[in-house]
Scaffold this active site. Structure first.
Site, PDB file in Angstrom:
ATOM      1  N   LYS A  50      -2.919   8.526   2.824  1.00 24.10           N
ATOM      2  CA  LYS A  50      -4.136   8.363   3.639  1.00 24.10           C
ATOM      3  C   LYS A  50      -3.910   8.901   5.064  1.00 24.10           C
ATOM      4  O   LYS A  50      -4.848   9.409   5.690  1.00 24.10           O
ATOM      5  CB  LYS A  50      -4.573   6.895   3.687  1.00 24.10           C
ATOM      6  CG  LYS A  50      -5.083   6.344   2.371  1.00 24.10           C
ATOM      7  CD  LYS A  50      -6.337   7.059   1.865  1.00 24.10           C
ATOM      8  CE  LYS A  50      -6.998   6.333   0.707  1.00 24.10           C
ATOM      9  NZ  LYS A  50      -7.988   7.165   0.009  1.00 24.10           N
TER      10      LYS A  50
ATOM     11  N   TYR B  30       0.857  -1.208   0.000  1.00 23.71           N
ATOM     12  CA  TYR B  30       0.000   0.000   0.000  1.00 23.71           C
ATOM     13  C   TYR B  30       0.887   1.251   0.000  1.00 23.71           C
ATOM     14  O   TYR B  30       0.500   2.311  -0.501  1.00 23.71           O
ATOM     15  CB  TYR B  30      -0.969  -0.026   1.187  1.00 23.71           C
ATOM     16  CG  TYR B  30      -2.186   0.854   0.988  1.00 23.71           C
ATOM     17  CD1 TYR B  30      -3.070   0.634  -0.065  1.00 23.71           C
ATOM     18  CD2 TYR B  30      -2.442   1.915   1.851  1.00 23.71           C
ATOM     19  CE1 TYR B  30      -4.185   1.433  -0.253  1.00 23.71           C
ATOM     20  CE2 TYR B  30      -3.559   2.727   1.672  1.00 23.71           C
ATOM     21  CZ  TYR B  30      -4.421   2.477   0.624  1.00 23.71           C
ATOM     22  OH  TYR B  30      -5.519   3.278   0.442  1.00 23.71           O
TER      23      TYR B  30
HETATM   24  P1  NAD Z   1     -12.341   3.858  -8.058  1.00 25.74           P
HETATM   25  O1  NAD Z   1     -11.185   3.640  -8.972  1.00 25.74           O
HETATM   26  O2  NAD Z   1     -13.661   3.410  -8.509  1.00 25.74           O
HETATM   27  O3  NAD Z   1     -12.433   5.380  -7.606  1.00 25.74           O
HETATM   28  C1  NAD Z   1     -11.318   6.228  -7.545  1.00 25.74           C
HETATM   29  C2  NAD Z   1     -11.748   7.517  -8.212  1.00 25.74           C
HETATM   30  O4  NAD Z   1     -10.737   8.515  -8.085  1.00 25.74           O
HETATM   31  C3  NAD Z   1     -12.026   7.336  -9.715  1.00 25.74           C
HETATM   32  O5  NAD Z   1     -13.314   7.807 -10.019  1.00 25.74           O
HETATM   33  C4  NAD Z   1     -10.976   8.227 -10.369  1.00 25.74           C
HETATM   34  O6  NAD Z   1     -11.404   8.772 -11.589  1.00 25.74           O
HETATM   35  C5  NAD Z   1     -10.821   9.270  -9.283  1.00 25.74           C
HETATM   36  N1  NAD Z   1      -9.633  10.109  -9.451  1.00 25.74           N
HETATM   37  C6  NAD Z   1      -8.329   9.742  -9.463  1.00 25.74           C
HETATM   38  N2  NAD Z   1      -7.563  10.841  -9.712  1.00 25.74           N
HETATM   39  C7  NAD Z   1      -8.402  11.894  -9.863  1.00 25.74           C
HETATM   40  C8  NAD Z   1      -8.237  13.272 -10.142  1.00 25.74           C
HETATM   41  N3  NAD Z   1      -7.023  13.796 -10.357  1.00 25.74           N
HETATM   42  N4  NAD Z   1      -9.339  14.068 -10.216  1.00 25.74           N
HETATM   43  C9  NAD Z   1     -10.572  13.557 -10.018  1.00 25.74           C
HETATM   44  N5  NAD Z   1     -10.803  12.254  -9.752  1.00 25.74           N
HETATM   45  C10 NAD Z   1      -9.729  11.445  -9.677  1.00 25.74           C
HETATM   46  O7  NAD Z   1     -11.905   3.109  -6.703  1.00 25.74           O
HETATM   47  P2  NAD Z   1     -12.554   3.132  -5.242  1.00 25.74           P
HETATM   48  O8  NAD Z   1     -11.989   1.952  -4.553  1.00 25.74           O
HETATM   49  O9  NAD Z   1     -14.003   3.328  -5.307  1.00 25.74           O
HETATM   50  O10 NAD Z   1     -11.853   4.405  -4.579  1.00 25.74           O
HETATM   51  C11 NAD Z   1     -12.584   5.463  -3.979  1.00 25.74           C
HETATM   52  C12 NAD Z   1     -11.930   5.871  -2.664  1.00 25.74           C
HETATM   53  O11 NAD Z   1     -12.086   4.802  -1.724  1.00 25.74           O
HETATM   54  C13 NAD Z   1     -10.432   6.137  -2.767  1.00 25.74           C
HETATM   55  O12 NAD Z   1     -10.102   7.208  -1.937  1.00 25.74           O
HETATM   56  C14 NAD Z   1      -9.843   4.855  -2.207  1.00 25.74           C
HETATM   57  O13 NAD Z   1      -8.537   5.021  -1.704  1.00 25.74           O
HETATM   58  C15 NAD Z   1     -10.839   4.583  -1.111  1.00 25.74           C
HETATM   59  N6  NAD Z   1     -10.806   3.240  -0.531  1.00 25.74           N
HETATM   60  C16 NAD Z   1     -10.916   2.151  -1.356  1.00 25.74           C
HETATM   61  C17 NAD Z   1     -10.866   0.896  -0.786  1.00 25.74           C
HETATM   62  C18 NAD Z   1     -10.947  -0.339  -1.656  1.00 25.74           C
HETATM   63  O14 NAD Z   1     -10.523  -1.421  -1.215  1.00 25.74           O
HETATM   64  N7  NAD Z   1     -11.477  -0.240  -2.862  1.00 25.74           N
HETATM   65  C19 NAD Z   1     -10.725   0.724   0.601  1.00 25.74           C
HETATM   66  C20 NAD Z   1     -10.629   1.861   1.400  1.00 25.74           C
HETATM   67  C21 NAD Z   1     -10.672   3.119   0.816  1.00 25.74           C
END
Ligand code: NAD
Length: 259
Positions: free
Chosen positions: A163, A156
């Site tokens: 984060k 990570y």
């Molecule tokens: P995802 O890929 O569907 O979403 C990530 C989003 O970030 C995408 O829509 C992407 O277009 C956007 N993004 C990236 N760079 C960008 C920029 N410069 N401007 C605007 N948008 C931008 O994946 P996800 O897992 O739904 O991620 C959403 C959030 O949840 C993130 O912060 C991720 O770290 C967090 N998260 C995810 C998990 C997991 O296991 N999937 C767990 C905990 C937290």
């Protein structure tokens, strides 16, 4: 129970596809009666997100790359012109170079570190600043974090450091914006199969191993994350700010496991 978000307008940033956590949150907000405004990062996501926005009945579907100040200014301009009042803002955005999520953390480049911190942490500060003038009734800002902020999770890496900055930003923003009636919280979600998660090397192994260890003996459902977002955005969450709430089947409480 009446719809928890009736009469509220929510901005959801971070929709890329149907598997995005932002999609689950937008769908739950819609179910609870919120008016939705959604954004997508750029041209590559536009068509898919426009389809999802139409399906969700979103009032607006706007382009906003959060690393570009001009995009954030344009967002504010659109809100001003349409006389928008925001009650909830969901920041569901993160990015790091794929190679930084595979090689040893000590190898992280200066530019890779800055990029992850800018898109994944600083953008919450920028988005909050841009949205504050439109949150005239107070409201809730939410972001998504992960356990890697406070524990070492293999691969990570720089995203964990970003984060950690994000969670600290939640506390500082909560302190700044509380007097305006704006609450700022993070949901630390358990691992969920999304496009971003697939960028972390061996992510599948985390998903495989977690159910044996987590108290609830299963992985996290995005709908559970979304329901916690509803709670935080609603009047039910009115006393909660500056917090990181874990929605992870309880995994984060566990120490040594022998199973
Ligand atoms: P995802 O890929 O569907 O979403 C990530 C989003 O970030 C995408 O829509 C992407 O277009 C956007 N993004 C990236 N760079 C960008 C920029 N410069 N401007 C605007 N948008 C931008 O994946 P996800 O897992 O739904 O991620 C959403 C959030 O949840 C993130 O912060 C991720 O770290 C967090 N998260 C995810 C998990 C997991 O296991 N999937 C767990 C905990 C937290």
């Amino acid at each position: 129970m009446p719809n928890l978000l009736e009469g509220k307008t929510a901005l959801v940033l971070g929709l890329a596809n149907r598997w995005s956590i932002a999609y689950a949150i937008a769908a739950a907000f819609k179910r609870e009666g919120a008016e939705l405004l959604v954004t997508y990062q750029g041209e590559r996501q536009r068509e898919t997100v426009e389809e999802l926005a139409a399906e969700l009945g979103a009032a607006k579907c706007l382009c906003c790359d959060v690393s570009r100040d001009e995009d954030l200014d344009k967002l504010a301009e659109t809100f001003r012109e349409a006389n928008v009042t925001l009650d909830a803002v969901v920041h569901s955005i993160a990015f790091a170079n794929r190679e930084d999520l595979a090689k040893p953390f000590v190898e992280t480049s200066r530019s890779g570190f800055a990029l992850a911190a800018d898109v994944s942490a600083y953008s919450l500060v920028a988005v909050s600043r841009v949205c504050k003038p439109f949150m005239t009734r107070g409201g809730a800002v939410l972001t998504l974090s992960y356990l890697g902020a406070v524990r070492v999770v293999e691969n990570y890496n720089v995203m964990g450091v970003a984060k950690a900055a994000l969670e600290a930003s939640v506390r500082y923003l909560a302190s700044d914006l509380g007097a305006s009636g704006i609450r700022v919280n993070a949901i630390s979600a358990g691992p969920i199969k999304t496009a971003s998660a697939r960028g972390v090397k061996n992510f599948g192994k985390i998903l495989d191993q977690l159910p044996a260890i987590a108290p609830l003996k299963r992985n996290t459902d995005p709908a559970e994350v979304a329901d916690t977002a509803v709670f935080l955005a609603s009047n039910l969450g009115r006393g909660v700010t500056g917090n990181v709430i874990y929605v992870d089947a309880g995994f984060q409480i566990m120490g040594v496991a022998t199973t």
